[in-house]
Design an enzyme around this catalytic site. Sequence first.
Site, PDB file in Angstrom:
ATOM      1  N   GLU A  89     -13.022  -3.966 -17.975  1.00 18.36           N
ATOM      2  CA  GLU A  89     -12.657  -3.296 -16.849  1.00 18.36           C
ATOM      3  C   GLU A  89     -13.579  -1.990 -16.608  1.00 18.36           C
ATOM      4  O   GLU A  89     -13.430  -1.035 -17.509  1.00 18.36           O
ATOM      5  CB  GLU A  89     -11.148  -2.638 -17.007  1.00 18.36           C
ATOM      6  CG  GLU A  89     -10.610  -2.099 -15.615  1.00 18.36           C
ATOM      7  CD  GLU A  89      -9.325  -1.358 -15.640  1.00 18.36           C
ATOM      8  OE1 GLU A  89      -8.746  -1.573 -16.864  1.00 18.36           O
ATOM      9  OE2 GLU A  89      -8.778  -0.710 -14.691  1.00 18.36           O
ATOM     10  N   TRP A 128      -9.993  -1.949 -21.399  1.00 20.17           N
ATOM     11  CA  TRP A 128     -10.196  -0.638 -20.705  1.00 20.17           C
ATOM     12  C   TRP A 128     -10.466   0.338 -21.822  1.00 20.17           C
ATOM     13  O   TRP A 128      -9.674   0.692 -22.456  1.00 20.17           O
ATOM     14  CB  TRP A 128      -9.622  -0.182 -19.728  1.00 20.17           C
ATOM     15  CG  TRP A 128     -10.019   1.168 -19.137  1.00 20.17           C
ATOM     16  CD1 TRP A 128     -10.992   1.283 -18.538  1.00 20.17           C
ATOM     17  CD2 TRP A 128      -9.318   2.336 -19.627  1.00 20.17           C
ATOM     18  NE1 TRP A 128     -11.073   2.612 -18.348  1.00 20.17           N
ATOM     19  CE2 TRP A 128      -9.896   3.372 -18.828  1.00 20.17           C
ATOM     20  CE3 TRP A 128      -7.945   2.671 -20.135  1.00 20.17           C
ATOM     21  CZ2 TRP A 128      -9.992   4.711 -18.830  1.00 20.17           C
ATOM     22  CZ3 TRP A 128      -7.881   4.165 -20.159  1.00 20.17           C
ATOM     23  CH2 TRP A 128      -8.849   5.020 -19.698  1.00 20.17           C
ATOM     24  N   HIS A 138      -6.875  -4.908 -10.784  1.00 26.28           N
ATOM     25  CA  HIS A 138      -6.093  -3.880 -10.974  1.00 26.28           C
ATOM     26  C   HIS A 138      -6.025  -3.553  -9.544  1.00 26.28           C
ATOM     27  O   HIS A 138      -6.707  -2.612  -9.032  1.00 26.28           O
ATOM     28  CB  HIS A 138      -6.429  -2.738 -11.948  1.00 26.28           C
ATOM     29  CG  HIS A 138      -5.947  -3.113 -13.357  1.00 26.28           C
ATOM     30  ND1 HIS A 138      -6.102  -2.356 -14.247  1.00 26.28           N
ATOM     31  CD2 HIS A 138      -5.327  -4.070 -13.973  1.00 26.28           C
ATOM     32  CE1 HIS A 138      -5.589  -2.818 -15.484  1.00 26.28           C
ATOM     33  NE2 HIS A 138      -5.178  -3.931 -15.258  1.00 26.28           N
ATOM     34  N   ASP A 191      -4.499   6.839  -9.002  1.00 26.73           N
ATOM     35  CA  ASP A 191      -3.417   5.823  -9.151  1.00 26.73           C
ATOM     36  C   ASP A 191      -2.122   5.966  -8.411  1.00 26.73           C
ATOM     37  O   ASP A 191      -1.118   6.190  -8.908  1.00 26.73           O
ATOM     38  CB  ASP A 191      -3.310   5.707 -10.740  1.00 26.73           C
ATOM     39  CG  ASP A 191      -4.208   4.800 -11.354  1.00 26.73           C
ATOM     40  OD1 ASP A 191      -4.494   3.884 -11.052  1.00 26.73           O
ATOM     41  OD2 ASP A 191      -5.090   5.476 -12.158  1.00 26.73           O
ATOM     42  N   HIS A 201     -11.849   2.323  -9.224  1.00 26.68           N
ATOM     43  CA  HIS A 201     -12.763   2.700 -10.181  1.00 26.68           C
ATOM     44  C   HIS A 201     -14.251   2.642  -9.786  1.00 26.68           C
ATOM     45  O   HIS A 201     -15.211   2.411 -10.453  1.00 26.68           O
ATOM     46  CB  HIS A 201     -12.847   1.745 -11.469  1.00 26.68           C
ATOM     47  CG  HIS A 201     -11.644   1.903 -12.198  1.00 26.68           C
ATOM     48  ND1 HIS A 201     -11.432   1.516 -13.445  1.00 26.68           N
ATOM     49  CD2 HIS A 201     -10.616   3.086 -12.136  1.00 26.68           C
ATOM     50  CE1 HIS A 201     -10.323   1.924 -14.129  1.00 26.68           C
ATOM     51  NE2 HIS A 201      -9.773   2.626 -13.197  1.00 26.68           N
ATOM     52  N   ASP A 241      -1.540  -1.682 -10.885  1.00 32.16           N
ATOM     53  CA  ASP A 241      -1.681  -0.405 -11.861  1.00 32.16           C
ATOM     54  C   ASP A 241      -1.758   0.756 -11.243  1.00 32.16           C
ATOM     55  O   ASP A 241      -2.728   1.110 -10.332  1.00 32.16           O
ATOM     56  CB  ASP A 241      -3.088  -0.597 -12.361  1.00 32.16           C
ATOM     57  CG  ASP A 241      -3.565   0.340 -13.200  1.00 32.16           C
ATOM     58  OD1 ASP A 241      -2.660   0.935 -13.920  1.00 32.16           O
ATOM     59  OD2 ASP A 241      -4.922   0.350 -13.671  1.00 32.16           O
ATOM     60  N   ASP A 258     -10.779  -2.642 -10.763  1.00 34.01           N
ATOM     61  CA  ASP A 258      -9.848  -1.929 -10.351  1.00 34.01           C
ATOM     62  C   ASP A 258     -10.201  -1.092  -9.256  1.00 34.01           C
ATOM     63  O   ASP A 258     -11.309  -0.413  -9.153  1.00 34.01           O
ATOM     64  CB  ASP A 258      -9.344  -0.886 -11.713  1.00 34.01           C
ATOM     65  CG  ASP A 258      -8.358   0.078 -11.502  1.00 34.01           C
ATOM     66  OD1 ASP A 258      -8.545   0.679 -10.279  1.00 34.01           O
ATOM     67  OD2 ASP A 258      -7.574   0.524 -12.279  1.00 34.01           O
ATOM     68  N   ASP A 313      -9.586   8.348  -8.632  1.00 33.11           N
ATOM     69  CA  ASP A 313      -8.761   7.393  -9.229  1.00 33.11           C
ATOM     70  C   ASP A 313      -7.490   7.958  -9.780  1.00 33.11           C
ATOM     71  O   ASP A 313      -6.909   7.998 -10.684  1.00 33.11           O
ATOM     72  CB  ASP A 313      -9.504   6.838 -10.549  1.00 33.11           C
ATOM     73  CG  ASP A 313      -8.858   5.793 -11.300  1.00 33.11           C
ATOM     74  OD1 ASP A 313      -8.193   5.013 -10.689  1.00 33.11           O
ATOM     75  OD2 ASP A 313      -8.920   5.659 -12.598  1.00 33.11           O
ATOM     76  N   LYS A 355     -15.398   1.358 -14.827  1.00 35.12           N
ATOM     77  CA  LYS A 355     -14.938   2.576 -14.305  1.00 35.12           C
ATOM     78  C   LYS A 355     -16.156   3.585 -14.114  1.00 35.12           C
ATOM     79  O   LYS A 355     -17.119   3.413 -14.708  1.00 35.12           O
ATOM     80  CB  LYS A 355     -14.085   3.185 -15.200  1.00 35.12           C
ATOM     81  CG  LYS A 355     -13.372   4.286 -14.681  1.00 35.12           C
ATOM     82  CD  LYS A 355     -11.934   4.746 -15.224  1.00 35.12           C
ATOM     83  CE  LYS A 355     -11.268   6.127 -14.876  1.00 35.12           C
ATOM     84  NZ  LYS A 355      -9.991   6.304 -15.229  1.00 35.12           N
TER      85      LYS A 355
HETATM   86  C1  RNT Z   1      -7.405   3.660 -16.322  1.00 35.63           C
HETATM   87  C2  RNT Z   1      -7.428   2.074 -16.107  1.00 35.63           C
HETATM   88  C3  RNT Z   1      -6.585   1.370 -17.085  1.00 35.63           C
HETATM   89  C4  RNT Z   1      -5.268   1.842 -17.376  1.00 35.63           C
HETATM   90  C5  RNT Z   1      -4.295   1.050 -17.909  1.00 35.63           C
HETATM   91  C6  RNT Z   1      -2.978   2.124 -18.425  1.00 35.63           C
HETATM   92  O1  RNT Z   1      -8.548   4.192 -15.465  1.00 35.63           O
HETATM   93  O2  RNT Z   1      -7.157   1.643 -14.816  1.00 35.63           O
HETATM   94  O3  RNT Z   1      -6.361   0.038 -16.386  1.00 35.63           O
HETATM   95  O4  RNT Z   1      -4.874   2.400 -16.029  1.00 35.63           O
HETATM   96  O5  RNT Z   1      -4.835   0.466 -18.733  1.00 35.63           O
HETATM   97 ZN    ZN Z   2      -6.893  -0.161 -14.003  1.00 33.90          ZN
END
Ligand code: RNT
Ligand code: ZN
Length: 415
Positions: free
Chosen positions: A224, A183, A284, A294, A260, A324, A257, A292, A226
């Site tokens: 990955e 990523w 993820h 998290d 994303h 994640d 993810d 995003d 985004k």
């Molecule tokens: C960031 C991505 C990535 C990170 C990690 C730390 O938006 O989700 O995967 O969260 O690699």
């Molecule tokens: Zn991620």
Amino acid sequence: MSTIYELAKDKYAEYGVDTESALETLKNIPVSLHCWQGDDVQGFDTTGALSGGIQATGNYPGRARNFEELKADIAFACSLMLGVKRLNLHASYAVKPAGDLSDRDEVKAEYFKPWVDFAKEQGLQGIDFNPTLFTHPMVKNGLTLSSPDENVRAFWIKHCIACLRISEYLADEMGSPVLMNIWIPDGFKDVPADRLGPRMRLKDSLDRILASGYDRSKVSVAVESKVFGIGIESYTVGSSEFYMNYAAKKDICCLLDNGHYHPTEVVSDKIPSLLAFYDKIALHVTRGVRWDSDHVILFEDEIKEIAKEIVRNDAIGKVMLSIDYFDASINRISAWVTGQRALQQALLFALLLPNGDLKKLQDESRFTELMALQEECKMLPLGPVWNEYLAREGKPESYIACVKKYEQEVLSGRA
Ligand code: RNT
Ligand code: ZN
């Protein structure tokens, strides 16, 4: 076996669902645990603020400050989690000998030997790996593999190639294939003048990384995508379309993810789209709140939909799962455990649905009955089956007291 479980088992049997086989399947589904929840994605190789458009907000006391503390916290979190566990590491968590000032482009397998020892001690199934292309001075103007500066690009290409070697080492040591996920944060805050150039440079960088060669039986490389990040609102080089096409052409893996995408796009619908073309995909699992963000995974609708798409498409061995997220506003261990358990609950929920019957109703266009049955299933006694799973794995139903005790005994000592 508790009486309440016996009753639940009978109830599910009325729907043709076998709770025993669901539990047997569930406990063998590997979930990779992200080491970065324990220290707010800080890593060991820099003291700089987290960069790359991601943020861990909050200042709950007790953040792990070094390898020993992070190991202790992961071990404790694992003691409260269920199922087969893997460890997901970033290159920034290299454990270097004192005085070793080498930079990320020189990261070596031996720096991860202490993690291998730890993973073996903990009985983890394997280790997954990520090159770290953020929070570093060689991220210039927010760019890494897509930079117009050839020195910057060369540095990060070298880093990713070094990470391929580390991934092979981890696969050998653990006797389990490694997912190496790339990523990058690259993008622009405001309207770009050139959208293609950075993508052509990223493509070339990835080509050069893959051209260094690696053993595909040991390492799966994933990319990955985004949609945007904080400070990178207008344009992301590694977009979904870019990586999906790149992965298809190069026969590598896409990592989705679920934070994303645009808020009305859902990963649950992307999983079956990709399963039509790919042998393996990676996830993820996270929870985005408006962006995003998290947040910690909870047992919510989209997580259940994701789980359903994995289970009812017979894709348990094809979808590699990692959690994640990074929440620094609550006890970090509780955050790990709540999220990992929520994912397991979603998988159990999906395993306990009469999936064959539901599919049949759809194929026979009996949509009235399909809707009614789907709603009926929501009231089936999932809780007693979950509690039986906990009991069999020797884990407490409520883990708050254990976490609080650890907080008092261990975390409170970290000034
Ligand atoms: C960031 C991505 C990535 C990170 C990690 C730390 O938006 O989700 O995967 O969260 O690699
Ligand atoms: Zn991620």
